[in-house]
Design an enzyme around this catalytic site. Structure first.
Site, PDB file in Angstrom:
ATOM      1  CG  HIS A 189      -2.280  -8.990   9.519  1.00 12.92           C
ATOM      2  ND1 HIS A 189      -1.092  -8.522   9.001  1.00 12.92           N
ATOM      3  CD2 HIS A 189      -2.995  -7.893   9.885  1.00 12.92           C
ATOM      4  CE1 HIS A 189      -1.098  -7.199   9.041  1.00 12.92           C
ATOM      5  NE2 HIS A 189      -2.233  -6.782   9.573  1.00 12.92           N
ATOM      6  CB  CYS A 199      -2.215  -5.685   6.230  1.00 11.23           C
ATOM      7  SG  CYS A 199      -1.979  -4.133   7.112  1.00 11.23           S
ATOM      8  CD  GLU A 255      -1.212   0.690   3.565  1.00  8.33           C
ATOM      9  OE1 GLU A 255      -2.350   0.264   3.674  1.00  8.33           O
ATOM     10  OE2 GLU A 255      -0.747   1.619   4.243  1.00  8.33           O
TER      11      GLU A 255
END
Lengths: 348, 132
Positions: free
Chosen positions: A234, A112, A80
């Protein structure tokens, strides 16, 4: 049979401690450290960006893969924080590796989750026989607004994976996905810093999607948490992945090798891929690994890998994640951090 | 630097592309049309390994335009393992701790950008080889 042929990472050498950021904004460092499970985060040098981190991580992946860059049929860079708004990072990465010109290239974005987007695409692309080998990179030099909670976690790093059907170090067993329209974190066009939904980023966003993908893939595979040697979720901070793992029934020994965020921060698209790389650094042949990413917006990709004999043969050919993370760190003060991140600029 | 000029140098800047004389084997970087050793005009492309030893260096404290936020920084000549000398910026280092003879490796880094709207120029830089 399809899977990972080589992997590599790059972590900047610079670090800033939570105390250093909290001191500037008058915040209570111990409560931030306790609340977020973070101690420090990586900071990119002024001459590092998503393209440079991707190239240096991918070169390490090539060393372990033992293939020529011209054998790569595809290069995907998930991030990103692509250096250009218009000009693909993948072109720079492919050219620097020597993979041009017969290489399919694309930049991917999904907060993400952009790194595992590339991994998902390359695994299925190679499995279908389109290319013999393909490269997926997850990299970011993410930014949090000054004083915002994100400033304590937004970090930099890259993980690269070369996918193929031979020379495997980890065989892919299953994939699954879980995705909905959930606006928990966003950045509008022409704005510099992202905004987020505070506590809304938790239960309806991160936990719903991570557990949805994890339960989905375990159901598909007919496996239970105790059937895995390792798990990676994550890592937006040091707290969420541990909570998710506990809720799903995993034990500390399963998540600890891949948990990097307490001293790395959140490397966004590089986050769970770097956790996978750190896990491959310690895994033994036959070990099973569950990887679940999360991208705000929101969705999760899930993967199950099984390590092969070749993993132990190639591991030492490039730096280990823990070596890059724990050794030769350079701690900086907030002023240097602000300069490095271009929050302050020298008058020309 | 103009875009085409930078673009022409991408093989050298990005991948350390050098020339190797087909006649005597001498490696030149940048690649030369005529071999300085034997005068041959026949060359093959080779890529430098990116490893070498610091031969000499200087520290820039009064930088040129575009490098103001990086000072002080070091520029060095590294004797590459292939025998050729290569000059580049040395990054990720304490400039006061550098020593001639240090082992160096190349990393891919940003070198400069043409203002806020121009292209970003990437190339090799040296970093001390500390295994990360």
């Amino acid at each position: 049979m399809v899977g990972i042929v080589g992997y590599g990472t790059q972590i900047p050498r610079y670090r800033i401690r939570v105390e250093e950021i909290a001191k500037v904004w008058g915040a209570d460092a111990p409560s931030y450290k306790r609340g977020l499970g973070l101690n420090e985060k990586s900071v990119p040098a002024p001459d590092e960006d998503t393209a440079t981190l991707s190239v240096n991580a991918a070169r390490n992946a090539l060393l372990r893969a033992g293939i020529l860059p011209q054998e790569l049929g595809a290069v995907y860079v998930g991030s990103e924080s692509h250096p250009y708004a218009v000009k693909p990072t993948g072109t720079i990465v492919s050219e620097a590796l020597g993979a041009c010109p017969h290489v399919h290239t694309a930049d991917l974005e999904f907060a993400c989750k952009a790194g595992t987007e590339g991994l998902f695409i390359t695994l299925h692309e190679v499995k279908s026989g389109v290319f013999p080998y393909a490269l997926a990179v997850g990299a970011d030099t993410s930014q949090g607004a000054p004083g915002d909670a994100l400033e304590y976690s937004a970090a930099a790093g890259a993980a690269a994976f070369i996918v193929g059907t031979d020379r495997l170090i980890a065989e892919l067993l299953h994939t699954d996905v879980f995705m909905t329209d959930t606006p928990d974190f966003w950045r509008r066009e022409y704005t510099h810093y992202p905004e987020h939904g505070g506590r809304f980023t938790g239960a309806p966003a991160y936990f719903k999607h991570v557990s949805g993908a994890a339960l989905g893939i375990m159901d598909k595979a007919g496996m239970k948490p105790q059937d895995f040697t390792y798990c990676i979720f994550h890592q937006p901070n040091g707290k969420f992945p541990v909570q998710a793992a506990k809720q799903l029934g995993f034990q500390e020994a399963q998540w600890l090798p891949g948990l990097l965020s307490p001293t790395l921060g959140n490397t966004y698209s590089g986050s769970s891929p770097m956790g996978l790389a750190a896990t491959l650094d310690v895994a033994k042949p036959g070990d099973t690994i569950l990887l679940v990413s999360y991208g705000s917006g929101a969705g999760s990709d899930a993967f199950i890998f099984r390590a092969t004999e070749r993993l132990t043969e190639v591991r030492g050919m490039a730096p280990l994640v823990r070596t890059q993370l724990d050794e030769h760190r350079v701690f900086i003060e907030y002023g240097t951090y602000a300069k490095f991140r271009r929050k302050i600029l020298k008058a020309e | 630097m103009q875009v085409p000029k930078f673009w022409r140098e991408i093989p050298r800047y990005y991948r350390l592309e050098a020339g190797k004389c087909d006649q005597c084997g001498k490696i030149t970087f940048p690649s030369r049309l005529v071999c300085p050793e034997c005068g041959s005009r026949e060359h093959s492309k080779v890529h430098l390994s990116g490893r070498g030893t610091l031969k000499t260096f200087t520290i820039i404290r009064i930088p040129p335009d575009g490098f103001g936020d990086q000072a002080p920084y070091a520029i060095g000549i590294v004797q590459m393992d292939e025998g050729v000398g290569v000059m580049a910026q040395i990054t990720d280092c304490d400039v006061d701790a550098l020593s001639i003879g240090d082992t160096m490796i190349t990393k891919f880094r940003r070198v400069r950008e043409e203002g806020k709207t121009g292209i970003i120029m990437y190339a090799y830089k040296f970093v001390p080889d500390v295994g990360v």
